[in-house]
Motif scaffolding. Structure first.
Motif, PDB file in Angstrom:
ATOM      1  N   ASN A  91       0.162  12.512  41.378  1.00 49.57           N
ATOM      2  CA  ASN A  91      -0.294  12.023  40.074  1.00 49.57           C
ATOM      3  C   ASN A  91       0.869  11.423  39.295  1.00 49.57           C
ATOM      4  N   LEU A  92       1.993  12.131  39.277  1.00 44.93           N
ATOM      5  CA  LEU A  92       3.142  11.627  38.525  1.00 44.93           C
ATOM      6  C   LEU A  92       3.710  10.354  39.171  1.00 44.93           C
ATOM      7  N   ARG A  93       3.652  10.290  40.498  1.00 43.30           N
ATOM      8  CA  ARG A  93       4.151   9.077  41.178  1.00 43.30           C
ATOM      9  C   ARG A  93       3.287   7.869  40.835  1.00 43.30           C
ATOM     10  N   VAL A  94       1.972   8.097  40.771  1.00 42.80           N
ATOM     11  CA  VAL A  94       1.081   6.995  40.375  1.00 42.80           C
ATOM     12  C   VAL A  94       1.430   6.534  38.961  1.00 42.80           C
ATOM     13  N   LEU A  95       1.630   7.497  38.063  1.00 41.44           N
ATOM     14  CA  LEU A  95       1.959   7.135  36.681  1.00 41.44           C
ATOM     15  C   LEU A  95       3.321   6.458  36.598  1.00 41.44           C
ATOM     16  N   ALA A  96       4.258   6.914  37.421  1.00 39.82           N
ATOM     17  CA  ALA A  96       5.584   6.288  37.438  1.00 39.82           C
ATOM     18  C   ALA A  96       5.483   4.833  37.877  1.00 39.82           C
ATOM     19  N   ARG A  97       4.560   4.567  38.799  1.00 43.50           N
ATOM     20  CA  ARG A  97       4.362   3.181  39.244  1.00 43.50           C
ATOM     21  C   ARG A  97       3.877   2.319  38.095  1.00 43.50           C
ATOM     22  N   TYR A  98       2.898   2.840  37.337  1.00 38.43           N
ATOM     23  CA  TYR A  98       2.409   2.065  36.180  1.00 38.43           C
ATOM     24  C   TYR A  98       3.549   1.762  35.215  1.00 38.43           C
ATOM     25  N   SER A 127      -4.131  25.861  37.464  1.00 41.28           N
ATOM     26  CA  SER A 127      -4.621  26.632  36.318  1.00 41.28           C
ATOM     27  C   SER A 127      -4.475  25.771  35.064  1.00 41.28           C
ATOM     28  N   LEU A 128      -5.098  26.235  33.984  1.00 46.61           N
ATOM     29  CA  LEU A 128      -5.022  25.491  32.722  1.00 46.61           C
ATOM     30  C   LEU A 128      -3.576  25.300  32.270  1.00 46.61           C
ATOM     31  N   GLY A 129      -2.787  26.363  32.400  1.00 49.86           N
ATOM     32  CA  GLY A 129      -1.383  26.279  31.979  1.00 49.86           C
ATOM     33  C   GLY A 129      -0.594  25.288  32.820  1.00 49.86           C
ATOM     34  N   MET A 130      -0.877  25.272  34.140  1.00 53.06           N
ATOM     35  CA  MET A 130      -0.169  24.320  35.016  1.00 53.06           C
ATOM     36  C   MET A 130      -0.574  22.888  34.698  1.00 53.06           C
ATOM     37  N   LYS A 131      -1.859  22.696  34.402  1.00 56.08           N
ATOM     38  CA  LYS A 131      -2.311  21.355  34.020  1.00 56.08           C
ATOM     39  C   LYS A 131      -1.596  20.890  32.752  1.00 56.08           C
ATOM     40  N   GLN A 132      -1.471  21.832  31.818  1.00 48.64           N
ATOM     41  CA  GLN A 132      -0.804  21.500  30.562  1.00 48.64           C
ATOM     42  C   GLN A 132       0.655  21.106  30.812  1.00 48.64           C
ATOM     43  N   ARG A 133       1.316  21.859  31.688  1.00 47.62           N
ATOM     44  CA  ARG A 133       2.724  21.553  31.978  1.00 47.62           C
ATOM     45  C   ARG A 133       2.850  20.213  32.693  1.00 47.62           C
ATOM     46  N   LEU A 134       1.879  19.894  33.556  1.00 44.36           N
ATOM     47  CA  LEU A 134       1.914  18.582  34.209  1.00 44.36           C
ATOM     48  C   LEU A 134       1.727  17.470  33.175  1.00 44.36           C
ATOM     49  N   GLY A 135       0.876  17.747  32.178  1.00 37.12           N
ATOM     50  CA  GLY A 135       0.680  16.769  31.104  1.00 37.12           C
ATOM     51  C   GLY A 135       1.973  16.513  30.355  1.00 37.12           C
ATOM     52  N   VAL A 136       2.718  17.562  30.092  1.00 36.81           N
ATOM     53  CA  VAL A 136       4.001  17.403  29.406  1.00 36.81           C
ATOM     54  C   VAL A 136       4.991  16.660  30.317  1.00 36.81           C
ATOM     55  N   ALA A 137       4.947  16.978  31.608  1.00 34.39           N
ATOM     56  CA  ALA A 137       5.826  16.277  32.564  1.00 34.39           C
ATOM     57  C   ALA A 137       5.537  14.776  32.548  1.00 34.39           C
ATOM     58  N   ALA A 138       4.253  14.419  32.497  1.00 32.65           N
ATOM     59  CA  ALA A 138       3.891  12.993  32.457  1.00 32.65           C
ATOM     60  C   ALA A 138       4.436  12.346  31.188  1.00 32.65           C
ATOM     61  N   ALA A 139       4.372  13.098  30.087  1.00 28.93           N
ATOM     62  CA  ALA A 139       4.874  12.557  28.819  1.00 28.93           C
ATOM     63  C   ALA A 139       6.389  12.350  28.864  1.00 28.93           C
ATOM     64  N   LEU A 140       7.060  13.123  29.715  1.00 28.33           N
ATOM     65  CA  LEU A 140       8.526  13.034  29.787  1.00 28.33           C
ATOM     66  C   LEU A 140       9.012  12.016  30.825  1.00 28.33           C
ATOM     67  N   LEU A 141       8.082  11.441  31.589  1.00 26.74           N
ATOM     68  CA  LEU A 141       8.471  10.559  32.705  1.00 26.74           C
ATOM     69  C   LEU A 141       9.438   9.464  32.281  1.00 26.74           C
ATOM     70  N   LYS A 142       9.179   8.873  31.116  1.00 24.97           N
ATOM     71  CA  LYS A 142       9.983   7.709  30.711  1.00 24.97           C
ATOM     72  C   LYS A 142      11.275   8.102  30.005  1.00 24.97           C
ATOM     73  N   ASP A 143      11.587   9.414  29.991  1.00 23.39           N
ATOM     74  CA  ASP A 143      12.738   9.895  29.227  1.00 23.39           C
ATOM     75  C   ASP A 143      12.654   9.312  27.816  1.00 23.39           C
ATOM     76  N   PRO A 144      11.565   9.634  27.113  1.00 21.72           N
ATOM     77  CA  PRO A 144      11.230   8.873  25.904  1.00 21.72           C
ATOM     78  C   PRO A 144      12.127   9.169  24.705  1.00 21.72           C
ATOM     79  N   ARG A 145      12.303   8.169  23.862  1.00 18.72           N
ATOM     80  CA  ARG A 145      12.992   8.357  22.572  1.00 18.72           C
ATOM     81  C   ARG A 145      12.049   9.021  21.579  1.00 18.72           C
TER      82      ARG A 145
END
Lengths: 292, 269
Positions: A91-98, A127-145
């Motif tokens: 999932n994160l690799r797909v998002l990284a491609r975008y 689990s719900l908690g793991m999904k949440q952490r993956l969501g945060v990981a996706a938000a961090l992909l771009k090393d955002p300002r």
């Protein structure tokens, strides 16, 4: 230039005014808490910031640009959403491609949210908690300002919540600007520099968490309470004394506690408890949003 | 757009439902184009004969299903590709990574276009193997279509299948989901088209005339012109092949543009 700046931001759905002329400002490098009861307009506002929803009127500038230009912005909005047939890593690799991000960044963010071990498992099994952490990981992909997190600790256990708070603090300390929407006020109180409160679509206040809470009060439990209240009012003035159940809340600095104690005892009043009472953000929030 | 296309291709390839669709299309095509005619070649009502399964009929046999039943598979593929994003709420996840809505959309269409090409070519390849096997078993001469005819056949099959996939996409974007778009799309493709052709057109001149502008009859005309059997549902030469190809292409473009316009203008909820 502020990382987030809105002017008179409004969203109307037919007769329903979801967001009403919200003008908020988030300063560079701060952790900003965006608070409000359910249905107050938090998520609608955040979606407008990200260009997912078009405002009915008003303007948004994100890192000086119009909404929708999200090159240096990471976001988790209204819960994580991924493809259930792909693993967390895929999932994160797909998002990284975008986003045009190298795949090695995926491993870094998986480590940051403590999901590297389970990265190969299908998202649908998380689990719900793991999904949440993956969501945060996706938000961090771009090393955002600028990072926008809508209820980032939903579904996390206490240890996970503490980890998330520590991560957000680290990001803030590293210079990122973070906007957090949360209904967990204790959490916001612990990590946010400033807070905006939205109620019925309107931004009712924007201030530092400390200013919102105000100074600490002195809590006195005494008997008889009426006599204690009268004596305290005589000493401090009418508006600095509030009777709350079996005790008094006195709006005085805590270093006056010994003096107050002596005055009450001299007046023949038995003091059984004397201490500092800090006002919680939750108290302020409930007052502002007229809940409870 | 290239990055979006790669991401979309990854999602298409890794999604088991898409492979199931390909398998169903293949099974239907081989069963009704080769197996049934071959098994029933000596039957009392057989009028196609085993010769209709030989390699010289490869083009018509490989694209005859696209106007209706294989078209339904393409429509479902289009709905799943676009509607799944609403069902899982993943539009916001994708769009907050920074790509524009139109770049994601064009990437999605490009990936669907490639998937449809794979599907069309697979049906041709499976048909070629099957027809060669039957011809060898019957001791018949192997007469293959020319490369040009094969290219035209693949192109026509892709055009029709892509049009149905675009109908699926536009329904998914318009209705923001999966179930309703598949239901409505299949009702049109499998029921309404047939009712118009079999019931309304023989009774009403204006319906018979209006059919010449509808996607299904034009798709049927195009494959009929390229050799598909008129015994196949939806295959009938109502208009010339040039007009049929132009109308099908026009629907493809209109569906694609309309879907993009809706995605661009509407809120992502």
């Amino acid at each position: 230039m502020f990382p987030v700046e809105t002017r008179e931001l409004t969203k109307r759905y037919g007769e329903h005014l979801a967001v009403d002329r919200v003008s908020l400002t988030v300063k560079s490098g701060e952790i900003y808490g965006f608070l409000g009861p359910n249905g107050a307009g938090k998520t609608t506002t955040l979606r407008m910031l990200l260009g997912l929803i078009r405002p009915t009127s008003g303007t948004v500038r994100m890192l000086g640009q119009a909404p929708g230009r999200l090159g240096e912005i990471g976001a988790l909005i209204e819960g994580p959403a991924f493809y259930p047939y792909l693993s967390g890593r895929e999932n994160l690799r797909v998002l990284a491609r975008y986003a045009g991000i190298p795949a090695r960044r995926v491993e870094i963010v998986l480590e940051m949210v403590d999901l590297a071990e389970r990265g190969k498992d299908r998202y649908g099994t998380y689990s719900l908690g793991m999904k949440q952490r993956l969501g945060v990981a996706a938000a961090l992909l771009k090393d955002p300002r600028l990072l926008i997190l809508d209820e980032p600790t939903n579904g996390l256990d206490p240890a996970g919540m503490a980890d998330m708070r520590a991560l957000i603090r680290r990001l803030g300390a590293a210079g990122s600007t973070v906007v957090i929407s949360s209904h967990l006020l204790g959490e916001v109180q612990q990590i946010c520099d400033r807070v905006g409160v939205i109620s019925q679509g309107r931004l009712t206040i924007e201030s530092t968490a400390a200013d919102l809470r105000g100074g600490a009060r002195l809590r006195v439990v005494a008997d008889p309470i009426d006599a204690a209240a009268a004596r305290a009012r005589a000493l401090l003035g009418e508006d600095r004394v509030r009777v709350d159940g079996a005790g008094l809340d006195l709006d005085v600095p805590h270093d006056r506690a010994a003096w107050i104690n002596a005055e009450l005892v001299d007046a023949g009043i038995a003091v059984s408890e004397l201490g500092v009472r800090e006002r919680e953000l939750e108290d302020v929030f409930l007052e502002m949003t007229h809940v409870g | 757009m290239w990055a979006s296309t790669l991401a979309e291709l990854t999602k298409l390839v890794r999604r088991p439902a898409n492979w199931l669709l390909l398998a169903v299309a293949l099974a239907l095509s081989l069963t009704f184009t080769y197996l049934v005619p071959y098994a029933g070649a000596d039957g009392p009502t057989a009028d196609r004969g085993v010769a209709s399964t030989f390699p010289d009929h490869l083009v018509g046999n490989s694209i005859g299903g696209w106007p209706v039943f294989a078209g339904a598979i393409a429509l479902i593929l289009g709905v799943l590709a676009a509607g799944g994003e609403y069902g899982w709420g993943t539009w916001k996840t994708v769009l907050t990574q920074g790509p524009s809505r139109l770049s994601v959309y064009t990437g999605k269409l490009a990936a669907i276009g490639l998937a449809i090409l794979v599907m069309v070519v697979t049906l041709f390849a499976a048909g070629a193997v099957t027809s060669a096997t039957i011809a060898a078993a019957e001791g018949a001469a192997m007469r293959w279509p020319s490369a040009g005819d094969l290219a035209v056949g693949v192109g026509a099959g892709w055009l029709i299948a892509m049009m149905w996939a675009m109908l699926g996409v536009v329904l998914a974007v318009g209705l923001r989901g999966v179930a309703m778009p598949i239901g409505l799309g299949l009702v049109w493709l499998m029921a309404v088209q047939n009712l118009l052709t079999a019931v309304a057109a023989p009774l009403l001149d204006w319906v018979a005339e209006a059919q010449k502008g509808l996607p299904g009859p034009n798709a049927g005309s195009l494959v009929a012109a390229l050799g598909s059997s008129p015994q196949t549902p939806g295959v009938a030469e109502l208009v010339g092949s040039g007009q049929a190809a132009a109308v099908v292409a026009a629907y493809l473009v209109v569906f694609g543009l309309f879907g993009g316009l809706m995605l661009r203008r509407r809120d992502i909820l």
